[in-house]
Scaffold this motif. Structure first.
Motif, PDB file in Angstrom:
ATOM      1  N   PHE A 106       0.954  -1.125   0.176  1.00 17.93           N
ATOM      2  CA  PHE A 106      -0.072  -0.136  -0.093  1.00 17.93           C
ATOM      3  C   PHE A 106       0.788   1.331   0.137  1.00 17.93           C
ATOM      4  O   PHE A 106       1.451   1.450   0.938  1.00 17.93           O
ATOM      5  N   ALA A 107       1.007   1.787  -1.198  1.00 17.51           N
ATOM      6  CA  ALA A 107       1.479   3.170  -0.995  1.00 17.51           C
ATOM      7  C   ALA A 107       0.615   4.345  -0.314  1.00 17.51           C
ATOM      8  O   ALA A 107      -0.639   4.022  -0.134  1.00 17.51           O
ATOM      9  N   PHE A 108       0.892   5.566  -0.235  1.00 17.13           N
ATOM     10  CA  PHE A 108       0.268   6.341   0.503  1.00 17.13           C
ATOM     11  C   PHE A 108      -1.219   6.760  -0.357  1.00 17.13           C
ATOM     12  O   PHE A 108      -2.073   6.754   0.391  1.00 17.13           O
ATOM     13  N   GLU A 109      -1.102   6.766  -1.759  1.00 13.12           N
ATOM     14  CA  GLU A 109      -2.337   6.937  -2.566  1.00 13.12           C
ATOM     15  C   GLU A 109      -3.353   5.804  -2.153  1.00 13.12           C
ATOM     16  O   GLU A 109      -4.672   5.917  -2.448  1.00 13.12           O
ATOM     17  N   ASP A 110      -2.763   4.568  -2.374  1.00 16.26           N
ATOM     18  CA  ASP A 110      -3.603   3.485  -1.957  1.00 16.26           C
ATOM     19  C   ASP A 110      -4.374   3.649  -0.479  1.00 16.26           C
ATOM     20  O   ASP A 110      -5.698   3.252  -0.318  1.00 16.26           O
ATOM     21  N   LEU A 111      -3.613   4.090   0.554  1.00 15.23           N
ATOM     22  CA  LEU A 111      -4.072   4.180   1.911  1.00 15.23           C
ATOM     23  C   LEU A 111      -5.290   5.189   1.643  1.00 15.23           C
ATOM     24  O   LEU A 111      -6.469   5.157   2.336  1.00 15.23           O
ATOM     25  N   LEU A 112      -5.162   6.422   0.952  1.00 17.18           N
ATOM     26  CA  LEU A 112      -6.155   7.311   1.050  1.00 17.18           C
ATOM     27  C   LEU A 112      -7.330   6.948  -0.002  1.00 17.18           C
ATOM     28  O   LEU A 112      -8.415   7.318   0.557  1.00 17.18           O
ATOM     29  N   ALA A 113      -7.097   6.253  -0.914  1.00 19.88           N
ATOM     30  CA  ALA A 113      -8.164   5.660  -1.901  1.00 19.88           C
ATOM     31  C   ALA A 113      -9.078   4.692  -0.968  1.00 19.88           C
ATOM     32  O   ALA A 113     -10.129   4.822  -0.967  1.00 19.88           O
ATOM     33  N   ALA A 114      -8.243   4.065  -0.252  1.00 20.97           N
ATOM     34  CA  ALA A 114      -9.235   2.857   0.697  1.00 20.97           C
ATOM     35  C   ALA A 114      -9.824   3.856   1.795  1.00 20.97           C
ATOM     36  O   ALA A 114     -11.200   3.505   1.990  1.00 20.97           O
ATOM     37  N   PHE A 115      -9.447   4.719   2.204  1.00 17.10           N
ATOM     38  CA  PHE A 115     -10.270   5.628   3.176  1.00 17.10           C
ATOM     39  C   PHE A 115     -11.369   6.320   2.752  1.00 17.10           C
ATOM     40  O   PHE A 115     -12.410   6.319   3.200  1.00 17.10           O
ATOM     41  N   LEU A 116     -11.103   6.990   1.384  1.00 16.50           N
ATOM     42  CA  LEU A 116     -12.549   7.625   0.566  1.00 16.50           C
ATOM     43  C   LEU A 116     -13.407   6.411   0.475  1.00 16.50           C
ATOM     44  O   LEU A 116     -14.738   6.677   0.384  1.00 16.50           O
ATOM     45  N   ARG A 117     -13.151   5.152   0.056  1.00 15.54           N
ATOM     46  CA  ARG A 117     -13.978   4.186  -0.193  1.00 15.54           C
ATOM     47  C   ARG A 117     -14.876   3.992   1.255  1.00 15.54           C
ATOM     48  O   ARG A 117     -15.915   3.727   0.757  1.00 15.54           O
ATOM     49  N   THR A 118     -14.349   3.792   2.014  1.00 15.75           N
ATOM     50  CA  THR A 118     -14.964   3.533   3.379  1.00 15.75           C
ATOM     51  C   THR A 118     -15.893   4.726   3.578  1.00 15.75           C
ATOM     52  O   THR A 118     -17.011   4.690   4.073  1.00 15.75           O
ATOM     53  N   LEU A 119     -15.449   5.755   3.442  1.00 18.10           N
ATOM     54  CA  LEU A 119     -16.033   7.171   3.884  1.00 18.10           C
ATOM     55  C   LEU A 119     -17.121   7.110   2.849  1.00 18.10           C
ATOM     56  O   LEU A 119     -18.524   7.333   3.309  1.00 18.10           O
ATOM     57  N   HIS A 120     -17.134   6.768   1.728  1.00 25.08           N
ATOM     58  CA  HIS A 120     -18.225   6.944   0.603  1.00 25.08           C
ATOM     59  C   HIS A 120     -19.362   5.630   1.206  1.00 25.08           C
ATOM     60  O   HIS A 120     -20.469   5.951   1.098  1.00 25.08           O
ATOM     61  N   ARG A 121     -18.692   4.687   1.257  1.00 23.99           N
ATOM     62  CA  ARG A 121     -19.468   3.485   1.904  1.00 23.99           C
ATOM     63  C   ARG A 121     -20.470   3.745   2.988  1.00 23.99           C
ATOM     64  O   ARG A 121     -21.529   3.398   3.034  1.00 23.99           O
ATOM     65  N   HIS A 122     -20.139   4.403   3.862  1.00 27.11           N
ATOM     66  CA  HIS A 122     -20.621   4.730   4.917  1.00 27.11           C
ATOM     67  C   HIS A 122     -21.639   6.166   5.415  1.00 27.11           C
ATOM     68  O   HIS A 122     -22.316   6.417   6.108  1.00 27.11           O
ATOM     69  N   ALA A 123     -21.394   6.877   4.240  1.00 25.41           N
ATOM     70  CA  ALA A 123     -22.324   8.233   4.273  1.00 25.41           C
ATOM     71  C   ALA A 123     -23.956   7.727   4.294  1.00 25.41           C
ATOM     72  O   ALA A 123     -24.117   6.917   3.609  1.00 25.41           O
ATOM     73  N   ASP A 124     -24.560   8.645   5.194  1.00 23.99           N
ATOM     74  CA  ASP A 124     -25.824   8.446   5.163  1.00 23.99           C
ATOM     75  C   ASP A 124     -26.613   8.577   3.894  1.00 23.99           C
ATOM     76  O   ASP A 124     -27.699   8.232   3.800  1.00 23.99           O
ATOM     77  N   SER A 125     -26.159   9.656   3.235  1.00 25.44           N
ATOM     78  CA  SER A 125     -26.634  10.213   1.807  1.00 25.44           C
ATOM     79  C   SER A 125     -25.906  10.013   0.811  1.00 25.44           C
ATOM     80  O   SER A 125     -24.581   9.853   1.189  1.00 25.44           O
TER      81      SER A 125
END
Length: 437
Positions: A106-125
């Protein structure tokens, strides 16, 4: 936003400790994306990731969770896992190329992309970053001893591009806070915005004026330094925790007494690096040192801290102590986990002496930013403080001494930057705020 008020622009404040996404409608209304976890609604998403492996030998990438779900999994799961927080501090580091997590690089951009995916998945809207103009915050000065800003920005762009965000605007985080603050102004004003995050302290001086009923915003100067909340936490670790876990002790080698090397305690002060110690040689070396130590108990507790992934509970105890010292003159620090007992009485005066050099460096950046703008302190009409460490009395006093208490204003420590970034996305000429680096 309701279906009657479509999203006109999106602001993303990816922070060292917490992240916020704000949505702005064409009529200027702004709201944050919400996340419901354990029947509680949050407007911030903790900047954390927790990985755990797929079944052995499957060859599949590890599972990942983010935000409060990452913390929940970390605290409840006792099997093999990797917990990563404050990874924003690696963004501008050439020394950090990648980390291996359960066999996958995992490069930094992989970690950030993984983080954004989880944020997107859990957003209420529904959250579609490709559906509207996106304005992304960035620090004025990235964290690290020798930050490579061009590298950090390329990593940001690569991560967001995976979500279809090809032409995002990148704006200094305190400028976002300034736009949010501007809604409170009744007339023309020169404003110093001080944003105290987890990894950096950033400053912008902005002139607000009205022309034919329209708000005009002119940035005059920017400054920043890689000293902020995490640094203050580290000072407390250095003085309260590290000595209890073997710092300053000795071990025997070929009949000589030698000091335990400091390199291991640098990881302890940067608590989010503790998880990395499990996969390298550090843990093996600590065990060897404990076996040869004059007093092995403290080092054995250090090993337990690493083995049981107690970095996050330690961080939480330290952070709670820092917050308590903002309201009390003295507190009792207590950390009791897995047989490790660290107890200390800490006074505010002691804490302020520990961070005195850091405060002096922050003050120098504030003064340099004023000089860059060609302004004396009395030419600043308002000082807008945001971020958790802005509530530390010694930090606030830096600004009281220069500008007077009557000029200081504070706002929500989490939402103000994201709100302002979203508003910039629908300004008449948003490109003028973009950082080209």
């Amino acid at each position: 936003m309701s279906s009657a008020s479509p999203v006109a622009s999106i602001g993303v404040d990816f922070g060292t400790s917490n992240s916020v996404v704000a949505l702005a409608a064409a009529d200027g209304r702004v709201e944050t994306v919400r996340f419901t976890h354990a029947n509680e609604v949050h407007n911030v998403f903790t900047s954390a990731l927790c990985f755990w492996p797929e079944r052995r030998g499957s060859g599949l990438p590890p599972h990942v969770e983010g935000g409060p779900w990452a913390i929940e999994h970390f605290l409840q799961e006792h099997a093999a896992l990797r917990f990563i927080q404050s990874f924003k501090t690696f963004a501008a580091s050439r020394a950090f190329q990648s980390t291996t997590i359960f066999g996958q690089r995992f490069a930094f951009e992989d970690l950030l992309a993984a983080f954004l995916r989880t944020l997107h998945r859990h957003a209420d809207s529904a959250l579609d970053l490709a559906s509207a103009p996106v304005v992304i915050g960035r620090p004025v000065h990235f964290a690290g001893a020798n930050p490579d800003e061009a590298l950090a920005m390329q990593r940001y762009r690569d991560a967001y591009a995976r979500f279809g965000v090809e032409k995002a605007l990148y704006v200094y985080e305190p400028v976002g806070a300034a736009f949010s603050f501007a809604r409170q102004l009744k007339g023309d004003a020169t404003v110093l915005v001080a944003d105290f995050g987890g990894g950096t302290s950033d400053f912008s001086i902005v002139r607000f004026s009205r022309e034919a009923g329209n708000l005009r915003v002119d940035p005059l100067a920017h400054g920043g330094i890689g000293i902020a909340g995490d640094t203050f936490d580290a000072r407390m670790v250095e003085h309260v925790v590290s000595p209890r876990l073997g710092w300053g002790s000795e071990y025997r080698s070929f009949g000589k007494l030698l000091p335990i090397p400091n390199q291991y305690f640098s990881h302890l002060s940067r608590w989010h690096e503790l998880a990395m110690m499990k996969t390298g040689s550090d843990l093996v070396e600590l065990r060897e040192l404990a076996a040869a130590a004059v007093n092995p108990g403290p080092l054995e507790d250090f090993i337990t801290l690493v083995e049981f992934d107690l970095g996050f509970p330690l961080y939480r105890a330290i952070s709670d102590a820092k917050i308590a010292l903002s309201a009390q003159e003295e507190i009792a620090f207590r950390f009791d986990e897995e047989g490790i007992a660290i107890h200390a009485d800490i006074s505010r005066a002691e804490f302020e002496s520990w961070i005195a050099n850091d405060l002096a460096r922050i003050a120098a950046i504030v003064d340099r930013t004023l000089d860059q703008a060609g302004l004396a302190p009395d030419a600043v009409d308002r000082v807008f403080l945001t971020g958790g460490s802005s509530f530390v009395p010694a930090v606030r006093n830096l600004f009281v001494e220069r500008f007077g208490d009557e000029k200081l204003l504070s706002a929500d420590q989490f939402e103000s930057i994201a709100y302002g970034l979203a508003l910039i996305g629908q300004a008449r000429n948003p490109d003028q705020w973009a950082i080209r680096a």
